[in-house]
Design an enzyme around this catalytic site. Structure first.
Site, PDB file in Angstrom:
ATOM      1  CG  ASP A  91      -1.432   0.110   1.580  1.00 31.39           C
ATOM      2  OD1 ASP A  91      -2.372   0.831   1.948  1.00 31.39           O
ATOM      3  OD2 ASP A  91      -1.610  -0.926   0.908  1.00 31.39           O
ATOM      4  CB  SER A  92      -3.814  -0.933   5.327  1.00 33.25           C
ATOM      5  OG  SER A  92      -4.295  -1.297   4.046  1.00 33.25           O
ATOM      6  CB  CYS A 111      -2.874   3.723   2.451  1.00 34.52           C
ATOM      7  SG  CYS A 111      -4.394   3.117   3.225  1.00 34.52           S
ATOM      8  CD  GLU A 156      -2.724  -7.230   2.114  1.00 36.77           C
ATOM      9  OE1 GLU A 156      -1.873  -7.825   2.803  1.00 36.77           O
ATOM     10  OE2 GLU A 156      -2.447  -6.257   1.384  1.00 36.77           O
ATOM     11  CB  CYS A 178      -8.581   1.173  -2.409  1.00 42.96           C
ATOM     12  SG  CYS A 178      -7.668   0.030  -1.329  1.00 42.96           S
ATOM     13  CG  HIS A 237      -5.066  -3.371  -1.147  1.00 49.38           C
ATOM     14  ND1 HIS A 237      -4.839  -2.392  -0.218  1.00 49.38           N
ATOM     15  CD2 HIS A 237      -4.486  -4.496  -0.652  1.00 49.38           C
ATOM     16  CE1 HIS A 237      -4.161  -2.893   0.797  1.00 49.38           C
ATOM     17  NE2 HIS A 237      -3.921  -4.169   0.555  1.00 49.38           N
TER      18      HIS A 237
END
Length: 258
Positions: A8-9, A71, A150, A182, A184
């Site tokens: 994932d990012s 992602c 994050e 997403c 996240h």
């Protein structure tokens, strides 16, 4: 024992990992956070494809039998390219959960929270096109959501104000079902559900992706369920953010390699 590579990012793909270990609890996991290049949402498809190639090479070099592109933005921008360039590698990507939302809505209005890259991707646009004649689909970029996760800000006044700014426009037009587009965003689900209220359903596609990973492994004849569970976490940038989110999703002993 299968070796399952996930990338994932950033840390968001751990929401998919969390569901994978429920379905596949006796496998080896390799998780790669590309947080030095996070977020992907505003990056070009070519940039994300290059990152996907680089990370795929790393995960294959460590013995991955399958790669889960955990992602939505990377799935939209890169998974077709990766499948074409690595034809021997099974890839599983994120599916926009528009179908269950369309089937479950009572008001006929569903909301989609996602990154700009996901909302412009052909996978999402094709899925939306199958259902938009029957339901109203409204979309909003989750501005600042990735950055919250994050930075480990999953609740409190800052999280609430950031989530409210992107969620409220969907609620204002009558959305009673919210799709999290997403990986996240599930880490902000408690805030989203609290602000949305009890009459709004929130859909996370991660459980369906975990089930699909199991099916793909079986189709490819990969031995599963035969080894001790293990997980190794890697990052292109700072490992601390990844370790912090990992601690929230797993009771297993943490093992981080640089």
């Amino acid at each position: 024992m299968a070796t399952i590579g996930i990338f994932d990012s950033g840390s968001g793909g751990l929401s998919v990992y969390r569901e994978l270990v429920k379905v596949l609890p006796q496998e080896r996991y390799l998780y790669f956070s590309d947080n030095a290049h996070c977020p992907y949402g505003e990056k070009t498809p070519e940039y994300i494809q290059d990152r996907g190639r680089a990370i795929t090479d790393i995960l294959l070099g460590m013995g991955a039998d399958i790669i889960v592109v955990a992602c939505n933005t990377a799935t939209a921008a890169a998974i077709a390219t990766l499948r074409a360039e690595y034809p021997h590698v099974p890839f599983v990507g994120m599916e926009p959960a528009v179908k269950p939302a369309a089937l479950g809505t009572q008001t006929g209005v569903i909301g989609v929270l996602a990154t700009a890259g996901t909302l412009k991707g052909s996978k999402y646009l094709n899925t939306r096109g199958q259902y938009e004649d029957n339901v109203t689909i409204v979309e909003h970029v989750g501005q600042g959501f990735v950055e919250l996760v994050e930075n480990g800000i999953l609740d409190g006044p800052e999280a609430e104000s950031t989530v409210r700014a992107s969620l409220q426009p969907l609620l204002n037009v009558g959305a009673d079902t919210i799709v999290l587009g997403c990986t996240h965003y599930p880490f902000l689900r408690p805030v989203i559900e609290r602000l949305a209220g009890p009459g709004v359903q929130v859909i996370d596609p991660a459980p369906a992706v975990a089930r699909q990973t199991l099916r793909v492994l079986q189709e490819h004849g990969v031995t599963i369920g035969k080894g001790p569970f293990s997980v190794d976490l890697y990052a292109s940038g700072d490992l601390s953010a990844l370790g912090r989110i990992y601690a929230l999703v797993s009771d297993a002993a943490q093992h981080i390699d640089s």
